[in-house]
Each structure stands twice: as structure tokens, then as C-alpha cells.
Design a protein around this motif. Structure first.
Motif, PDB file in Angstrom:
ATOM      1  N   GLY A  75      25.512  16.505  57.893  1.00 17.79           N
ATOM      2  CA  GLY A  75      25.122  15.108  58.016  1.00 17.79           C
ATOM      3  C   GLY A  75      26.289  14.179  58.288  1.00 17.79           C
ATOM      4  N   GLU A  76      27.512  14.630  58.011  1.00 13.44           N
ATOM      5  CA  GLU A  76      28.680  13.763  58.133  1.00 13.44           C
ATOM      6  C   GLU A  76      29.479  13.949  59.420  1.00 13.44           C
ATOM      7  OE1 GLU A  76      31.018  13.732  54.397  1.00 13.44           O
ATOM      8  OE2 GLU A  76      29.363  14.961  53.626  1.00 13.44           O
ATOM      9  N   MET A  77      29.571  15.174  59.918  1.00 19.46           N
ATOM     10  CA  MET A  77      30.458  15.457  61.041  1.00 19.46           C
ATOM     11  C   MET A  77      30.149  14.629  62.292  1.00 19.46           C
ATOM     12  SD  MET A  77      32.033  18.992  62.479  1.00 19.46           S
ATOM     13  CE  MET A  77      32.314  19.659  60.866  1.00 19.46           C
ATOM     14  N   PRO A  78      28.880  14.416  62.684  1.00 22.41           N
ATOM     15  CA  PRO A  78      28.647  13.556  63.858  1.00 22.41           C
ATOM     16  C   PRO A  78      29.251  12.159  63.671  1.00 22.41           C
ATOM     17  CG  PRO A  78      26.685  14.817  63.366  1.00 22.41           C
ATOM     18  CD  PRO A  78      27.642  15.045  62.216  1.00 22.41           C
ATOM     19  N   GLY A  79      29.200  11.629  62.473  1.00 22.83           N
ATOM     20  CA  GLY A  79      29.801  10.323  62.196  1.00 22.83           C
ATOM     21  C   GLY A  79      31.308  10.358  62.311  1.00 22.83           C
ATOM     22  N   TRP A  80      31.918  11.461  61.881  1.00 24.84           N
ATOM     23  CA  TRP A  80      33.377  11.603  62.006  1.00 24.84           C
ATOM     24  C   TRP A  80      33.788  11.576  63.473  1.00 24.84           C
ATOM     25  CZ3 TRP A  80      33.946  16.442  58.366  1.00 24.84           C
ATOM     26  CH2 TRP A  80      33.660  16.067  57.050  1.00 24.84           C
ATOM     27  N   ILE A  81      33.000  12.230  64.322  1.00 26.91           N
ATOM     28  CA  ILE A  81      33.292  12.254  65.756  1.00 26.91           C
ATOM     29  C   ILE A  81      33.160  10.837  66.326  1.00 26.91           C
ATOM     30  CG2 ILE A  81      32.546  13.136  67.998  1.00 26.91           C
ATOM     31  CD1 ILE A  81      33.291  15.492  66.664  1.00 26.91           C
TER      32      ILE A  81
END
Length: 120
Positions: A75-81
């Protein structure tokens, strides 16, 4: 009567990236600043970024996957990108989408990632 259509034979499962766009290399470098917390390699060299599509308005669509559907940071990695790419000069908007097709495999890693992880 409905007609079933199958995907075109030989069509790539991964959409091609906008490699000729002037922002492409900067976006790739921004993606390389994001690391998978379980593997000490950036997500780009791991092969998790499938497509970087940039339109004429400099809106960026990134299609990515994860090493496994149960990845704890799914759930977090797309936001990090998105946070890594949005500040780049010239980028108007970033959308990051997760896909599971095709599934990620170790063959998608760059040679640098394989070397760093001891697979070469």
C-alpha cells in the motif's frame, strides 16, 4: 451473441515506456532512489517498474509490480514512487498503478541488481 476476444498473440505483456521523452532518464533516476525494504536494491533495478509513460503534458503514468502480492509495503510503495518523481522539474502529475501481470520474477532484475545480491 457475445464474441470473446483473446489478446493479440505476440503482444507485449508490459507496455513500452516513453524512453524518447526528455524526462525519462530523470524519472528512472528518481525511481532508483526508492528501495524495497526487504531487498537492498532499488525498485528500478529490481525490475519492479514495468512502464514509465509520459504524455505531451508531462503527466507521468508508472505501472509497477511488487516482488510478491503479500508484500508488507504494497500500500505504501506506489506513494514512495510518486513522492520521488513528482518534485522533478517539468513533471506535472504522477499516477502510479500496481499490476500483477506479468508476475515479477528474478529474471526481471538488472545485471547490477543480480551482482549486488550475489546471483552472478
Amino acid at each position: 451473441m457475445s464474441v470473446e476476444t483473446s489478446p493479440m498473440e505476440g503482444a507485449p505483456m508490459i507496455r513500452p515506456s516513453s524512453t524518447d521523452h526528455p524526462l525519462h532518464e530523470q524519472i528512472v533516476e528518481a525511481c532508483r532512489t526508492v528501495f524495497d525494504p526487504e531487498i537492498p536494491v532499488n525498485i528500478y533495478d529490481l525490475g519492479l517498474v514495468y512502464t514509465i509513460e509520459i504524455n505531451e503534458a508531462s503527466e507521468v503514468d508508472i505501472i509497477m509490480t511488487l516482488t510478491a502480492p503479500g508484500c508488507p509495503v504494497a500500500g505504501e510503495m506506489p506513494g514512495w514512487i510518486a513522492e520521488a518523481v513528482e518534485p522533478l522539474p517539468g513533471v506535472k502529475q504522477v499516477n502510479v498503478a500496481l499490476t500483477w501481470e506479468p508476475p515479477w520474477g528474478m529474471e526481471m532484475m538488472s545485471d547490477e541488481a543480480r551482482l549486488e545480491l550475489g546471483f552472478m
